[in-house]
Structure formats: structure tokens, C-alpha cells
Design a protein around this motif. Structure first.
Motif, PDB file in Angstrom:
ATOM      1  N   ALA A   1      -1.455  -1.410   8.127  1.00 29.69           N
ATOM      2  CA  ALA A   1      -2.100  -1.898   6.909  1.00 29.69           C
ATOM      3  C   ALA A   1      -3.374  -1.116   6.619  1.00 29.69           C
ATOM      4  O   ALA A   1      -3.642  -0.749   5.464  1.00 29.69           O
ATOM      5  CB  ALA A   1      -2.403  -3.391   7.035  1.00 29.69           C
ATOM      6  N   ALA A   2      -4.170  -0.840   7.663  1.00 35.84           N
ATOM      7  CA  ALA A   2      -5.403  -0.073   7.467  1.00 35.84           C
ATOM      8  C   ALA A   2      -5.103   1.342   6.990  1.00 35.84           C
ATOM      9  O   ALA A   2      -5.770   1.868   6.086  1.00 35.84           O
ATOM     10  CB  ALA A   2      -6.202  -0.036   8.775  1.00 35.84           C
ATOM     11  N   ALA A   3      -4.076   1.974   7.579  1.00 35.43           N
ATOM     12  CA  ALA A   3      -3.698   3.324   7.151  1.00 35.43           C
ATOM     13  C   ALA A   3      -3.185   3.305   5.711  1.00 35.43           C
ATOM     14  O   ALA A   3      -3.484   4.212   4.912  1.00 35.43           O
ATOM     15  CB  ALA A   3      -2.631   3.889   8.083  1.00 35.43           C
ATOM     16  N   GLY A   4      -2.426   2.270   5.358  1.00 30.03           N
ATOM     17  CA  GLY A   4      -1.925   2.174   3.991  1.00 30.03           C
ATOM     18  C   GLY A   4      -3.039   1.987   2.981  1.00 30.03           C
ATOM     19  O   GLY A   4      -3.021   2.595   1.905  1.00 30.03           O
ATOM     20  N   ILE A   5      -4.026   1.158   3.318  1.00 29.53           N
ATOM     21  CA  ILE A   5      -5.171   0.949   2.423  1.00 29.53           C
ATOM     22  C   ILE A   5      -5.939   2.251   2.238  1.00 29.53           C
ATOM     23  O   ILE A   5      -6.343   2.609   1.125  1.00 29.53           O
ATOM     24  CB  ILE A   5      -6.080  -0.163   2.985  1.00 29.53           C
ATOM     25  CG1 ILE A   5      -5.387  -1.520   2.873  1.00 29.53           C
ATOM     26  CG2 ILE A   5      -7.426  -0.197   2.250  1.00 29.53           C
ATOM     27  CD1 ILE A   5      -6.092  -2.633   3.603  1.00 29.53           C
ATOM     28  N   THR A   6      -6.136   3.002   3.328  1.00 30.06           N
ATOM     29  CA  THR A   6      -6.855   4.274   3.246  1.00 30.06           C
ATOM     30  C   THR A   6      -6.115   5.271   2.358  1.00 30.06           C
ATOM     31  O   THR A   6      -6.721   5.931   1.503  1.00 30.06           O
ATOM     32  CB  THR A   6      -7.040   4.862   4.658  1.00 30.06           C
ATOM     33  OG1 THR A   6      -7.753   3.922   5.470  1.00 30.06           O
ATOM     34  CG2 THR A   6      -7.812   6.164   4.606  1.00 30.06           C
TER      35      THR A   6
ATOM     36  N   CYS B   1       0.832  -1.214   0.000  1.00 35.53           N
ATOM     37  CA  CYS B   1       0.000   0.000   0.000  1.00 35.53           C
ATOM     38  C   CYS B   1       0.861   1.257   0.000  1.00 35.53           C
ATOM     39  O   CYS B   1       0.503   2.256  -0.624  1.00 35.53           O
ATOM     40  CB  CYS B   1      -0.934  -0.007   1.198  1.00 35.53           C
ATOM     41  SG  CYS B   1      -2.288  -1.182   1.065  1.00 35.53           S
ATOM     42  N   LEU B   2       1.982   1.208   0.712  1.00 41.84           N
ATOM     43  CA  LEU B   2       2.920   2.331   0.668  1.00 41.84           C
ATOM     44  C   LEU B   2       3.413   2.542  -0.758  1.00 41.84           C
ATOM     45  O   LEU B   2       3.496   3.687  -1.240  1.00 41.84           O
ATOM     46  CB  LEU B   2       4.095   2.051   1.605  1.00 41.84           C
ATOM     47  CG  LEU B   2       5.232   3.089   1.605  1.00 41.84           C
ATOM     48  CD1 LEU B   2       4.734   4.449   2.084  1.00 41.84           C
ATOM     49  CD2 LEU B   2       6.395   2.596   2.481  1.00 41.84           C
ATOM     50  N   SER B   3       3.717   1.455  -1.444  1.00 44.70           N
ATOM     51  CA  SER B   3       4.167   1.553  -2.831  1.00 44.70           C
ATOM     52  C   SER B   3       3.071   2.103  -3.733  1.00 44.70           C
ATOM     53  O   SER B   3       3.327   2.967  -4.588  1.00 44.70           O
ATOM     54  CB  SER B   3       4.605   0.169  -3.326  1.00 44.70           C
ATOM     55  OG  SER B   3       5.029   0.215  -4.660  1.00 44.70           O
ATOM     56  N   MET B   4       1.828   1.644  -3.542  1.00 46.96           N
ATOM     57  CA  MET B   4       0.731   2.147  -4.367  1.00 46.96           C
ATOM     58  C   MET B   4       0.402   3.602  -4.045  1.00 46.96           C
ATOM     59  O   MET B   4      -0.031   4.357  -4.920  1.00 46.96           O
ATOM     60  CB  MET B   4      -0.498   1.251  -4.197  1.00 46.96           C
ATOM     61  CG  MET B   4      -0.345  -0.115  -4.845  1.00 46.96           C
ATOM     62  SD  MET B   4      -1.833  -1.152  -4.797  1.00 46.96           S
ATOM     63  CE  MET B   4      -1.754  -1.781  -3.123  1.00 46.96           C
TER      64      MET B   4
END
Length: 289
Positions: A273-278, A192-195
Motif C-alpha cells: 500500500a505504501a509503495a502504491g501510494i508513492t 493505487c495500482l489503478s491510479m
């Protein structure tokens, strides 16, 4: 003479899917289409299957990515085990290093996952996905956990190499399940960081440059290679804010039985993970323009 049978009552659109008694018939009623977050499990499973199919058709990536962890364990691990230069509380250094290399190899896979979503944008696939009723967060979640499946396969390879080198790992099924969860959650965050970075820079070349610039600081700024107590104060602060440190702590505690803080480790990984998805979901529309 007997009476003629009564003619059947003409049906109407309102009677579709109902039985003779007027009640809904599950055999005649078509299932409702899943929309929104109801599609999340199917989306995650579909994208995980795609990743597995890619590895089945082309195992080259699996073999080439096994080279670097093997070199870390064979050269770095064996050498520093003999030197005894890093105090690890009585644990052989190669044993101490193995969970860190599992986390590192998983991160290296996930941190460049944004390249795939840029490719999907260039191929027109992303635009088609965005017009479906699936929420953007569900799309990102599916991709994040698909990267976790790929990282999990890589983790199995590293564990096999470590076991072949004599690393004293646990084979308790519940602990191995915990290892799998930690690997997937960590990979979900880094993908998610990469995206998220892909949604900001928009091009593959820029993403490659930034990805290469942050992977080693994330790795060296964690507890993967040495205990946090040996770090200078500023680096300890970085390590405490680095999700990779919590992933390594969980893996080390589960695989080696060393002191750990599993509740804190998993809480940080879930929140990360939740923060990255957001964050990645909020930038997905910008990437598709």
C-alpha cells in the motif's frame, strides 16, 4: 469626588487574541489552519463519507457486484466441494474458497478506481484539489482508503452470502477487525495500482483495457482458488510476488482458523500500500496536465 475610571488602553494588532493579562486567550485566538499532512485524517474521512453517500443514493452497484461472488460460491464452490478435486487439508472447498472470493470482489472494485480520478481530471476537480495545501500523497491516501471502505461494504455482502450457504466462519470481533484491516489494505494497494496506471495511460479506455487484462492473472496467480503447493513452479513464484495471495492468506487464517502467517501478510500489505501510494502520487501531476 471619586476619580474617573481609566480609559481603556487602545488595542493593537499584536494584542488580538490575548486576555487582560496579555496571555493568549483560547476563546479569542482563532485556530490555526491545518496544512500539509495535518489534513490527512480529515481528507481520508471526507472521501470515505463521499463513498458512503454514493452507495446510499444509488445501491445498484452494491446489488450488481454481489451477483458475481454469489455465482462463484454457489456454482464453483458447491461443485468443487462435491468433486473433492482440490485438496484443501480437510476444509470443505466452499469454506476454503470464501475468503478468496472476498479478496477477489474487493480487488475488482479497486482495480478500476483510476477511472474515477480520470473523470475528476476531465471535470476539472483534480486541478482544484492540486492547488490546495494538501500534499499529493495525502490526496492519494484519502482516495485509496475510500476505495477500501467501498470494498469493506462488498466484503460484508460476501460474508453474508457465505454464511447463508453454511460456510463455517468465525464471528470473533477481533478477528473480524483483522479481516477489515486486510480488506482495506489490499484495496488501498489495488486502487493505487489503478491510479498509477491512470497516470501512465491517461485515458479511460486504455485503463479499462489494462484493468481487464491484469485482474484475472492476479486472481488466478494467487491462492484464492487453490493452494500454492498445487501450482507449477513458475506460478508459485508469481503467487509469492502477488499481494493478493497475502491478503487471501490473512483472510483465510482469520475467518477459518487455518494455518497462516499474519505478521508476514500484514507486513506485505502495508509495504504494498505504501509503495502504491508513492507511485500514484508521483504520477498525479502528470495526470492533471
Amino acid at each position: 469626588m471619586s476619580e474617573a475610571p481609566a480609559a481603556p488602553r487602545p488595542g493593537s494588532a499584536d494584542d488580538a487574541g490575548t486576555g487582560p493579562d496579555g496571555r493568549p486567550d483560547p476563546l479569542l485566538t482563532p485556530p490555526r489552519a491545518r496544512t500539509g499532512w495535518r489534513m490527512l485524517p480529515a481528507r481520508v474521512v471526507a472521501m470515505c463519507v463521499v463513498e458512503l453517500q454514493k452507495l446510499r443514493h444509488d445501491r445498484t452497484e452494491l446489488y450488481t457486484r454481489a451477483v458475481q461472488p454469489a455465482l462463484w460460491l454457489l456454482i464453483f464452490g458447491e461443485t468443487f466441494t462435491r468433486l473433492k478435486a482440490i485438496p484443501t487439508g480437510g476444509t470443505p472447498y466452499i469454506d476454503y474458497l470464501a475468503p478468496g472470493i472476498i479478496a477477489q470482489s474487493a480487488m475488482f472494485i479497486a482495480i478500476f478506481y483510476g477511472i474515477q480520478i480520470i473523470w475528476e481530471r476531465d471535470a476539472g476537480i483534480l486541478t482544484k484539489l492540486l492547488v490546495t495545501p494538501t500534499p499529493r500523497a495525502a490526496l492519494i491516501t484519502g482516495k485509496a482508503f475510500a476505495s477500501g471502505v467501498k470494498a469493506l461494504i462488498q466484503a460484508v455482502v460476501v460474508i453474508a452470502i457465505a454464511a447463508a450457504l453454511g460456510v463455517a466462519l468465525t464471528w470473533n470481533p477481533l478477528r473480524l477487525l483483522g479481516v477489515a484491516v486486510a480488506v482495506v489494505l489490499g484495496s488501498a494497494f489495488f486502487s493505487c495500482l489503478s491510479m498509477t496506471i491512470a497516470g501512465i495511460v491517461l485515458t479511460r479506455d486504455r485503463l479499462m483495457g489494462i484493468g481487464q487484462a491484469i485482474t484475472m492473472p492476479l486472481f488466478f496467480g494467487s491462492s484464492a482458488l487453490y493452494p500454492v503447493a498445487l501450482m507449477p513452479g513458475w506460478l508459485q513464484a508469481v503467487s509469492k510476488a502477488n499481494p493478493l495471495s497475502y491478503q487471501v492468506d490473512a483472510l483465510r487464517g482469520l475467518l477459518l482458523g487455518t494455518p497462516h502467517h499474519l505478521a508476514l501478510d500484514y507486513a506485505v500489505l502495508v509495504l504494498a500500500a505504501a509503495a502504491g501510494i508513492t507511485a500514484a502520487s508521483s504520477l498525479l501531476g502528470r495526470l492533471a496536465r
